[in-house]
Design a protein around this motif. Structure first.
Motif, short mmCIF file in Angstrom:
data_model
loop_
_atom_site.label_atom_id
_atom_site.label_comp_id
_atom_site.label_asym_id
_atom_site.label_seq_id
_atom_site.Cartn_x
_atom_site.Cartn_y
_atom_site.Cartn_z
N LYS A 116 0.83 -1.20 0.00
CA LYS A 116 0.00 0.00 0.00
C LYS A 116 0.88 1.26 0.00
N PRO A 117 0.45 2.32 -0.70
CA PRO A 117 1.22 3.56 -0.70
C PRO A 117 1.33 4.15 0.71
N VAL A 118 2.52 4.66 1.04
CA VAL A 118 2.75 5.29 2.33
C VAL A 118 3.10 6.76 2.08
N ILE A 119 2.26 7.65 2.61
CA ILE A 119 2.45 9.10 2.44
C ILE A 119 2.95 9.68 3.76
N ALA A 120 4.07 10.38 3.72
CA ALA A 120 4.59 11.05 4.91
C ALA A 120 4.01 12.45 5.01
N ALA A 121 3.43 12.75 6.19
CA ALA A 121 2.92 14.09 6.50
C ALA A 121 3.80 14.65 7.62
N ALA A 136 12.15 6.79 2.69
CA ALA A 136 11.62 5.49 2.26
C ALA A 136 10.15 5.56 1.88
N CYS A 137 9.48 6.68 2.20
CA CYS A 137 8.05 6.81 1.90
C CYS A 137 7.84 7.07 0.41
N ASP A 138 6.62 6.82 -0.03
CA ASP A 138 6.30 6.94 -1.46
C ASP A 138 6.03 8.38 -1.87
N ILE A 139 5.39 9.14 -1.01
CA ILE A 139 5.10 10.56 -1.26
C ILE A 139 5.37 11.30 0.05
N ARG A 140 5.86 12.54 -0.06
CA ARG A 140 6.17 13.32 1.14
C ARG A 140 5.58 14.73 1.01
N TYR A 141 4.87 15.16 2.05
CA TYR A 141 4.38 16.53 2.16
C TYR A 141 4.79 17.07 3.53
N CYS A 142 4.85 18.38 3.65
CA CYS A 142 5.18 18.95 4.96
C CYS A 142 4.41 20.25 5.18
N SER A 143 4.40 20.69 6.42
CA SER A 143 3.84 21.98 6.77
C SER A 143 4.93 23.04 6.72
N LYS A 144 4.52 24.30 6.73
CA LYS A 144 5.47 25.41 6.59
C LYS A 144 6.48 25.45 7.73
N ASP A 145 6.08 24.94 8.91
CA ASP A 145 6.98 25.00 10.06
C ASP A 145 7.96 23.82 10.12
N LEU A 233 7.65 1.17 -9.86
CA LEU A 233 8.54 2.32 -9.68
C LEU A 233 9.72 1.99 -8.77
N ILE A 234 9.46 1.31 -7.68
CA ILE A 234 10.56 0.95 -6.76
C ILE A 234 11.52 -0.01 -7.44
#
Length: 279
Positions: A116-121, A136-145, A233-234
């Motif tokens: 399953k896809p793993v998204i880092a928040a 190692a995560c599939d997608i990565r997003y972050c907050s401004k801080d 992809l991996i």
């Protein structure tokens, strides 16, 4: 989910959602993780992977930070267990240390093994082990801080759980070398410029909501196509283009003719929402 964990916890987004949250759960120490994490984390991932209700996994940190790295008590424990002064004692200590490091590496690689896809928040601090995890995560997003640091060199350690292997493929060799040797702190905005994250959200609340929406969107897509896209992809990342093409040909020859394909075509033709079987 049945089993309880100390360093992580699992929460379903809602009773009908295919999005499940896997949360690093030591907020009192900025989610600096103990050695128990390396046993519990892959077990939690495997439980999510095998659960047919799970379509997408969102990985985040409890409290104000994503992960402050490996806690210092654990670093000291590893050093003490591997120390020795002479001959066989020293040799056995080194063998034991190598075994421990391979075990820790395998726990992070479990993210890539998960179908399953793993998204880092990512919010707040993400350093050391935190960077190992998110690369190692599939997608990565972050907050401004959010802020990041490949911190190991400052601690007298060569990063050994995945950052030095995965980061160059994400941000480029030169950038990875500079970040790893300087151990400098860099912002979420710079992480976006480098390609470490795909998007920066204005706040933790916006990050949570935005990632939930993205995850739910992925969850509505044909499950076999989602799983196949991650797997291919991996695999293609580590082989030649020709080998990658051969792998996807083999994959689709066994997976393409599925009910998912029929559902997708029928739903598109009749302008209705598709219904896919669970994995």
């Amino acid at each position: 989910m049945g089993e309880k964990y100390g360093t992580v916890k699992i929460l379903r987004e809602s009773s009908t959602s295919g999005v499940f949250n896997l949360i690093l759960n030591r907020p009192s120490v900025s989610n600096a993780l103990s050695l128990d994490f390396f046993s519990e984390f892959p077990k939690a991932l495997d439980a999510l992977d095998q659960n047919p209700d799970v379509v997408v996994i969102v990985l985040s940190g409890a409290g104000n930070h994503f992960c402050g790295g490996l806690d210092l008590k654990s670093v000291a424990a590893i050093a003490n267990n591997s120390s020795g002064d002479h001959g066989r004692t020293m040799a056995m200590g080194r063998v034991g240390l190598r075994r421990q490091l391979k075990f820790m590496q395998d726990a992070i690689t479990a993210i890539e093994r998960c179908r399953k896809p793993v998204i880092a928040a990512i919010q707040g601090e993400c350093r050391g082990l935190g960077v190992d995890i998110v690369t190692a995560c599939d997608i990565r997003y972050c907050s401004k801080d959010a802020f990041f640091s490949v911190k190991e060199v400052d601690m007298g350690i060569t990063a050994d759980v995945g950052t030095l292997q995965r980061l160059p493929g994400i941000v480029g060799f030169g950038n990875a070398m500079e970040l790893s040797l300087t151990a400098r702190r860099f912002s979420g905005e710079e992480a976006k410029e480098l390609g470490l994250v795909s998007r920066v959200f204005g706040s933790k609340v916006e990050l949570k909501e935005g990632v939930r929406t993205i995850a739910e969107g992925i969850g509505e897509k044909p499950p076999l196509a989602v799983v196949g896209t991650k797997a291919v992809l991996i695999r293609s990342r580590d082989v030649s283009v020709e080998q990658g093409l051969d792998y996807v040909a083999t994959w689709n020859s066994s997976m393409l003719l599925s009910d998912d394909l029929n559902q997708a075509i029928s739903a598109y033709t009749h302008k209705r929402k598709p219904t896919y079987a669970k994995l």
